[in-house]
Design a protein around this motif. Structure first.
Motif, short mmCIF file in Angstrom:
data_model
loop_
_atom_site.label_atom_id
_atom_site.label_comp_id
_atom_site.label_asym_id
_atom_site.label_seq_id
_atom_site.Cartn_x
_atom_site.Cartn_y
_atom_site.Cartn_z
N LEU A 1 0.84 -1.20 0.00
CA LEU A 1 0.00 0.00 0.00
C LEU A 1 0.88 1.25 0.00
O LEU A 1 0.54 2.25 -0.62
N ILE A 2 2.02 1.16 0.69
CA ILE A 2 2.93 2.32 0.71
C ILE A 2 3.60 2.48 -0.66
O ILE A 2 3.73 3.58 -1.17
N SER A 3 4.02 1.35 -1.26
CA SER A 3 4.71 1.46 -2.54
C SER A 3 3.74 1.75 -3.68
O SER A 3 4.15 2.21 -4.73
N GLY A 4 2.47 1.49 -3.47
CA GLY A 4 1.47 1.83 -4.48
C GLY A 4 1.01 0.66 -5.33
O GLY A 4 0.24 0.85 -6.26
N PHE A 5 1.49 -0.53 -5.03
CA PHE A 5 1.07 -1.69 -5.83
C PHE A 5 -0.30 -2.20 -5.38
O PHE A 5 -0.89 -3.06 -6.02
N GLU A 6 -0.76 -1.70 -4.24
CA GLU A 6 -2.13 -1.98 -3.80
C GLU A 6 -2.79 -0.64 -3.51
O GLU A 6 -2.11 0.30 -3.07
N GLN A 7 -4.09 -0.56 -3.78
CA GLN A 7 -4.84 0.63 -3.41
C GLN A 7 -5.73 0.30 -2.22
O GLN A 7 -6.27 -0.80 -2.16
N PRO A 8 -5.85 1.24 -1.29
CA PRO A 8 -6.72 0.95 -0.13
C PRO A 8 -8.18 0.88 -0.55
O PRO A 8 -8.61 1.62 -1.42
N SER A 9 -8.92 -0.07 0.06
CA SER A 9 -10.36 -0.15 -0.19
C SER A 9 -11.06 0.96 0.58
O SER A 9 -12.11 1.43 0.19
N ALA A 10 -10.44 1.36 1.69
CA ALA A 10 -10.98 2.46 2.49
C ALA A 10 -9.84 3.10 3.25
O ALA A 10 -8.80 2.49 3.46
N GLY A 11 -10.02 4.35 3.65
CA GLY A 11 -9.00 5.03 4.43
C GLY A 11 -8.05 5.82 3.56
O GLY A 11 -8.17 5.84 2.33
N ALA A 12 -7.10 6.49 4.20
CA ALA A 12 -6.17 7.35 3.47
C ALA A 12 -4.73 7.05 3.87
O ALA A 12 -4.46 6.71 5.02
N ILE A 13 -3.84 7.15 2.89
CA ILE A 13 -2.42 6.97 3.16
C ILE A 13 -1.70 8.26 2.79
O ILE A 13 -1.92 8.80 1.69
N ARG A 14 -0.89 8.76 3.69
CA ARG A 14 -0.13 9.97 3.41
C ARG A 14 1.35 9.66 3.51
O ARG A 14 1.79 8.97 4.43
N ILE A 15 2.11 10.15 2.53
CA ILE A 15 3.58 10.04 2.59
C ILE A 15 4.10 11.46 2.68
O ILE A 15 3.86 12.28 1.78
N PHE A 16 4.75 11.79 3.77
CA PHE A 16 5.20 13.15 4.06
C PHE A 16 4.07 14.15 3.84
O PHE A 16 4.21 15.16 3.16
N GLY A 17 2.92 13.79 4.40
CA GLY A 17 1.79 14.72 4.39
C GLY A 17 0.96 14.71 3.12
O GLY A 17 -0.16 15.22 3.10
N GLU A 18 1.49 14.12 2.04
CA GLU A 18 0.75 14.14 0.78
C GLU A 18 -0.11 12.88 0.65
O GLU A 18 0.39 11.77 0.83
#
Lengths: 269, 329
Positions: B49-66
């Motif tokens: 999910l962090i590398s982007g090979f999976e997308q979250p079904s729900a919720g939000a992921i931020r990397i350095f605020g983005e």
């Protein structure tokens, strides 16, 4: 070390089988040099190389079938390379309903006897009112050429492990760059091998061709016709040697290419 | 301190399977963060999910605020060291390392110079011309590391980076990774199922179980004060005591954990049982004692007298070593 050595009888049988399979090929070579032109007499009464000259200079009827065979093989190979690769890419990456059934359908043309493929294509051309031409032969050949390319490509896709494609994206490559710098170089030797095999198969195909060709004849069909005529028979053998070289060498090359490829593509584990 | 990676109630479902289920997570910039858990616990999905090979079904992921939920992998400033290294078999080591620069359009000269620099960083100078197939497992791993670092990512993800190495090499690489992280000041996020690896390398870790985070904290927190039975079981070779036994041993009636090294054998005590097994571990011997339904292990330091198998013994320990757990599971 009990199973290291097989019994003598088995060895002899295996050796005999090999001889039985391959001696006739040597005979074809031998008869290209015989001095006797009406029947294949053994042993040949004398040896000559004049049939090579005859084939080259005095037999213009050889050339149209040869050109047609080369043309058909080249076009069907190119078609197979494009369609077979796309098909393999889709099958190895996507998971969808009916995927196994479609795989079976893709593989079917090579499992079906040539007469069936030939008959069905011929009746289809008849129903659709398509006149026989070079293109109908190409279509017939493409059915099994696609399978050859597909099989080679799908095996390589499987070994490629999604890993290196993901690694490429992870390092910042867009999908075109991944295709250009990772997929294509790794697929290259498999496609070359598949293409060569497809070319060789198409070049000496007889059965499907007889059903899908109109008045034209490809080289194998020309040879078949020549053999029933008792005139300059060794010329046919000369042509056979050329066909042998044209089909066997690519197959040999394909074998070595894929073998080498498996060493590089199999690593990474 | 800024947070490098932030998960806000992130879920990832595959059909009915909840691979990641409502995970909240904050990874501080510059930390060495471990995601620990058995296979299928959701840790690798979190990494993807962090590398982007999976997308979250729900919720939000931020990397350095983005918010990166819609950003594809190739546009994220994170790089991954893959589990099977995923080196490009057709490229030599130098071109493997320079790949990230090549796709960005850096010219041949500068990118090769930078690749050599990275190879020197992972102590592989002079290996540039070899093909990955000609390297050992440990060397491939270093190439994978150099290749991931060449883009100067802000977060480096490592998926079971040491799993394929033998024990000795693994320990050497652990020290090296730790030193490298310290030197570069990068945020490292690594996934492992090896509790020793997680405890010894990470400064913070999250223990995953069935798609959820069972506990998050420093290695010491997690080792000394496991929040749930699962954590105690998985992380330590801790004894997990059911409520009745905890009470019999002088604690409250609740699930508790007790580390084997805190347990001594005594001649007499409130609860006694037979010794069922002795296992020599080098630094000591692990003695298993059956107390009713539960097997309790004691680690007896080398040089001390050992009981015989079948001998009836009692257990003694410092009451402060008994850690009562909140969660039942």
């Amino acid at each position: 070390m009990r199973s290291d050595r097989s019994p003598l009888a088995l060895k002899l049988a295996a050796f005999g089988g090999l001889l039985f399979l391959h001696l006739p090929i040597l005979l074809i070579f031998l008869y290209a040099f015989t001095t006797e032109e009406r029947s294949y007499q053994f042993p040949p009464p004398g040896l000559t190389t004049k049939w090579f000259a005859v084939a080259w200079f005095d037999r213009p009827d050889i050339w149209p079938p040869l050109y047609l065979s080369l043309k058909v093989a080249a076009i069907s190979t190119v078609m197979a390379l494009i369609l077979g690769t796309f098909c393999a890419a889709a099958m190895s990456r996507a998971r969808f309903f009916g995927r196994d059934q479609i795989t079976l359908l893709v593989l079917l043309p090579i499992a079906l006897p040539g007469v069936i493929t030939g008959m069905s294509l011929r009746s289809a051309f008849g129903v659709m009112d398509i006149p026989f031409s070079t293109w109908t032969i190409v279509l017939g050949h493409a059915t099994f050429c696609i399978v050859i390319v597909y099989n080679n490509a799908v095996a390589r896709f499987r070994r490629l492990s999604g890993g290196i494609l993901e690694a490429s994206a992870d390092l910042g490559a867009n999908s075109f760059q991944t295709f250009r710098h990772v997929l294509l170089p790794n697929l290259g030797s498999a496609l070359l091998a598949g293409g060569m095999l497809a070319f060789a198969l198409s070049f000496d195909e007889v059965i499907v061709t007889t059903f899908t060709a109109g008045q034209q004849s490809t080289l194998p069909i020309w040879m078949l016709n020549e053999l029933v005529r008792p005139r300059q028979r060794p010329v046919t053998n000369v042509v056979a040697i050329v066909v042998f070289a044209a089909t066997f060498l690519p197959i040999l090359a394909a074998y070595y290419l894929t073998r080498g490829g498996s060493e590089t593509a199999g690593m990474g584990k | 301190m800024t947070s490098a990676v932030e998960f806000r109630s992130v879920s990832r479902h595959f059909g009915p399977v909840r691979a990641v289920d409502g995970v909240d997570l904050t990874i501080a910039e510059g930390s060495f963060f471990a995601m620990l858990g058995p296979s299928g616990s959701g840790k690798t999905t979190c990494l993807r999910l962090i590398s982007g090979f999976e997308q979250p079904s729900a919720g939000a992921i931020r990397i350095f605020g983005e918010d990166v939920s819609r950003v594809p992998p190739h546009l994220r400033n994170v790089n991954t060291v893959f589990q099977d290294y995923a080196l490009f078999p057709h490229l030599n080591v130098r071109d493997n390392v320079a790949y990230g620069l090549m796709v960005k359009g850096v010219g041949r000269g500068p990118r090769h110079a930078q690749a050599e620099e990275m190879l020197a960083l992972v102590k592989l100078d002079g290996y540039g011309d070899r093909k990955p197939a000609q390297l050992s497992g440990g060397q491939r791993q270093r190439v994978a590391l150099a290749r991931a670092l060449v883009n100067r990512p802000r977060v480096l993800l490592l998926d079971e980076p040491l799993g394929a190495l033998d024990l000795k090499l693994r320990e050497a690489m652990q020290d090296e990774l730790k030193a490298l992280q310290h030197r570069l000041g990068l945020t490292f996020v690594f996934v492992t199922h090896d509790q020793h690896e997680a405890l010894s390398m990470a400064d913070h870790l999250a223990v995953f179980n069935e798609g959820k985070i069972a506990q998050i904290g420093t290695p010491q927190d997690i080792y000394d004060r496991p929040a749930t039975r699962f954590v105690a079981d998985f992380v330590g070779s801790s004894n997990v005591l059911p409520p009745a036994l905890t009470r019999a041993l002088g604690g409250p009636e609740a699930w508790a954990s007790l580390r084997p090294e805190a347990v001594r054998l005594a001649a007499a005590g409130p609860v006694t049982g037979p010794v069922t097994a002795l296992r020599y571990l080098g630094v000591g011997t692990r003695v298993a004692v059956r107390l009713g339904e539960t097997e309790v292990a004691a680690l007896i330091p080398a040089g001390q007298p050992l009981p015989a198998e079948g001998e009836i013994v009692a257990l003694a320990f410092d009451p402060s070593a008994l850690h009562v757990m909140e969660g039942a599971r």
